[in-house]
Enzyme design. Structure first.
Site, PDB file in Angstrom:
ATOM      1  N   GLY A   1       0.808  -1.219   0.000  1.00  0.00           N
ATOM      2  CA  GLY A   1       0.000   0.000   0.000  1.00  0.00           C
ATOM      3  C   GLY A   1       0.837   1.264   0.000  1.00  0.00           C
ATOM      4  CB  VAL A   2       0.013   4.838  -0.756  1.00  0.00           C
ATOM      5  CG1 VAL A   2      -0.202   4.677  -2.234  1.00  0.00           C
ATOM      6  CG2 VAL A   2      -1.292   4.961  -0.008  1.00  0.00           C
ATOM      7  CG  HIS A   3      -0.108   4.955   4.201  1.00  0.00           C
ATOM      8  ND1 HIS A   3      -1.354   4.557   3.771  1.00  0.00           N
ATOM      9  CD2 HIS A   3      -0.093   6.294   4.162  1.00  0.00           C
ATOM     10  CE1 HIS A   3      -2.058   5.635   3.483  1.00  0.00           C
ATOM     11  NE2 HIS A   3      -1.333   6.701   3.711  1.00  0.00           N
ATOM     12  N   GLY A   4       3.103   1.619   2.896  1.00  0.00           N
ATOM     13  CA  GLY A   4       3.879   0.420   3.189  1.00  0.00           C
ATOM     14  C   GLY A   4       3.048  -0.677   3.824  1.00  0.00           C
ATOM     15  CD  GLU A   5      -1.216   0.989   3.641  1.00  0.00           C
ATOM     16  OE1 GLU A   5      -0.248   1.149   2.873  1.00  0.00           O
ATOM     17  OE2 GLU A   5      -2.175   1.774   3.731  1.00  0.00           O
TER      18      GLU A   5
END
Lengths: 336, 215
Positions: free
Chosen positions: A216-220
């Site tokens: 994901g865009v937060h490093g999820e």
């Protein structure tokens, strides 16, 4: 952590001050609120705003401009702004014809935007949320509304903004933005996690001989891992995920976004794009004016997000409308 | 049973408590997430308290709780701001408009309502390793104490014990919601910061009741 920053608590203030010092002729900060707004919003158009966390620059402050976003309410690092800031953005953007609040599908963004929309409607403003979700690996197709908003949200910052700029009413803008979202699919691959400037810790962990695909865009956490392999194979695999999920078959023209996640070089983005182009050609699909650059980043994460938009004629026309928003300048070179 | 004047004072104590514990809560959060939880909540409470002070000490508890929750939400943002703010806004809705405005029944009703909305908006369920895991046993305990006709302090003692047990239960859980979900398996072995924050809140209300000589 070796980042070129002052105290972590000062990141937002320092960065926004610099940004507005450069762009003060066209952009301003609303007093007492965490909102970047256009100085010259055209009268008699539907407003387009978004509230989201910082740390993804140039998204989304860089997408505020003519034929793009009217206002961006920004929060803290990777954390959505409180509802009063988003409400402030809505009030500023409202020209009496209502405001579309684009909302990338993440818990904080949805919660705060949802409250702000409710408050605005209580005050008599026709505010409407359009939820953006595009990450095919974050949820199966039958749970499509649970998918995360990732790099493919880029298409709407440009297209919903340009469409609203033509003076359509709010119901039409709402339908158009939803249609762009429905036709967008994204998959993201990463080789190195980014570092949180708050904690100094890596955001996720990726083994030296592997990529994470579906991150994901937060490093999820990603859907799966992939052994290191040639870029041609990676590009084909990623394109397949999108083609299978989004029904792009036939002689369609699609708009392709190759988005760098922060650390990835333009060299790699161009090479990767070439592989995507070759692969799509084999499938008989042609590309309409691609966007290539690092538009929606995750600090210094090494990675590439690949997005396809199945564009209709209207979307293709709007894709070329001029904008003065500073964040659309990729190396595709066609979006200025 | 607390009156409006006591709620005004309680919100001061809650703000001080999060200020004192912000390092510890951020450290817990940092083991699995951003490490900003304690700082964010403390900052939000300061913003809430500022608004409460602006109302002066002669306002209604309902107003204090509502404005505290709203300002906290605005200041913190993210998912935690609205979810944590709901604890206060819903307690405000449950509080009665007379001088004895917040007893066990109102606490139970307010937190029960907050729990339902938090689950709905945040999408969290029991076992996801979030604040919900300490809220569920707390609300259950408060409701039971109301049914059994227990005193305010006795009910709060029991509720705080249940909240603490709820936090301990999160240690073995794997995070499925919230920022901690990024590390999933790696989140095992660490108590959830949001659940801990909620437990601290219940414990502070209990301590305040005790300090005020409530039975």
């Amino acid at each position: 952590m070796k980042k070129f920053i002052n105290e972590p608590e000062q990141i937002a203030e320092d960065m926004i001050a610099s940004f507005l010092s450069i762009h003060h002729r066209r952009l301003k900060k609303l007093t007492g609120l965490s909102v970047v707004a256009r100085r010259d919003i055209e009268a008699d158009k539907v407003g387009i705003v978004i509230g989201n966390g910082l740390g993804h620059e140039p998204a989304c402050i860089g997408f505020v401009g003519k034929n793009a976003l009217d206002c961006n309410a920004y929060g803290n690092l990777f954390s959505a702004p409180g509802p009063k800031h988003i409400l402030g953005a809505i009030l500023e953007a409202d020209q009496g014809r209502g405001v579309i609040v684009l909302t990338s599908n993440h818990a904080g963004d949805v919660l705060n935007s949802g409250i702000a929309v409710r408050w605005a409607r209580e005050d008599g403003i026709d505010a409407r949320m359009v939820l953006l979700y595009d990450d095919v690996l974050s949820a199966p197709k039958h749970l499509i509304h649970e998918r995360r908003g990732t790099a493919g949200t880029f298409f709407n910052y440009r297209l919903a903004g340009a469409y609203a700029g033509e003076g359509h009413d709010i119901a039409a803008v709402e339908r158009f933005a939803s249609r762009v979202n429905e036709r967008t699919r994204t998959v993201t691959i990463a080789s190195v996690p980014g570092t949180s400037p708050l904690s100094g810790e890596p955001m996720g962990s990726i083994r030296a001989d592997e990529y994470e695909i579906g991150i994901g865009v937060h490093g999820e956490a990603a859907a799966s891992v992939l052994k290191v392999q040639p870029v041609s194979k990676i590009a084909a695999r990623m394109a397949d995920y999108l083609l299978t999920d989004g029904d792009y078959q036939g002689a369609e023209e699609i708009i392709v976004l190759v988005n760098g996640c922060g650390q990835t070089t333009n060299m790699e983005l161009l090479i990767f794009y070439g592989e995507v182009e070759r692969y799509l050609q084999e499938k008989g699909i042609s590309i309409y004016r691609p966007a290539i650059g690092s538009f929606i980043t995750t600090q210094e994460m090494g990675g590439i997000a690949l997005s396809f938009l199945k564009a209709d004629d209207e979307m293709k026309r709007l894709w070329s409308r001029p904008t003065d928003a500073p964040g659309f300048m990729g190396i595709g070179g066609n979006l200025v | 049973m607390l009156n409006s004047r006591q709620i005004y004072q309680l919100l001061h104590d809650i703000t001080d408590m999060y200020e004192e514990n912000k390092q510890e809560l951020s450290r817990l959060d940092g083991l699995v997430g951003d490490g900003d939880h304690g700082f964010s909540i403390a900052r939000g409470c300061q913003a809430g308290l500022k608004a409460v002070r602006n109302l002066g000490d002669g306002a209604q508890a309902r107003e204090y709780l509502k404005i505290y929750g709203r300002e906290l939400t605005n200041e913190v943002g993210g998912a935690m701001g609205p979810l944590f703010g709901l604890l206060f806004t819903e307690l405000g809705r449950a509080a009665k408009a007379d001088s004895a405005c917040l007893g066990l029944a109102e606490l139970a009703a307010g937190l029960d309502s907050a729990l339902a909305i938090i689950c709905q908006l945040g999408g969290a369920a029991a076992g996801d390793k979030t604040m919900v895991d300490s809220m569920i046993p707390t609300v259950k305990s408060l409701k039971r104490s109301v049914r059994e006709g227990r005193s305010f302090l006795d009910g709060l003692e029991r509720a705080a014990l249940e909240a603490e047990k709820g936090v301990q239960d999160t240690v073995a859980m794997v995070a499925r919601r919230g920022r901690a979900k990024y590390v999933r398996e790696r989140s095992k072995g660490v108590p959830d910061a949001g659940a801990t924050s909620f437990y601290y809140l219940v414990r502070k209300v209990r301590d305040f009741a005790d300090k005020e000589g409530q039975q």
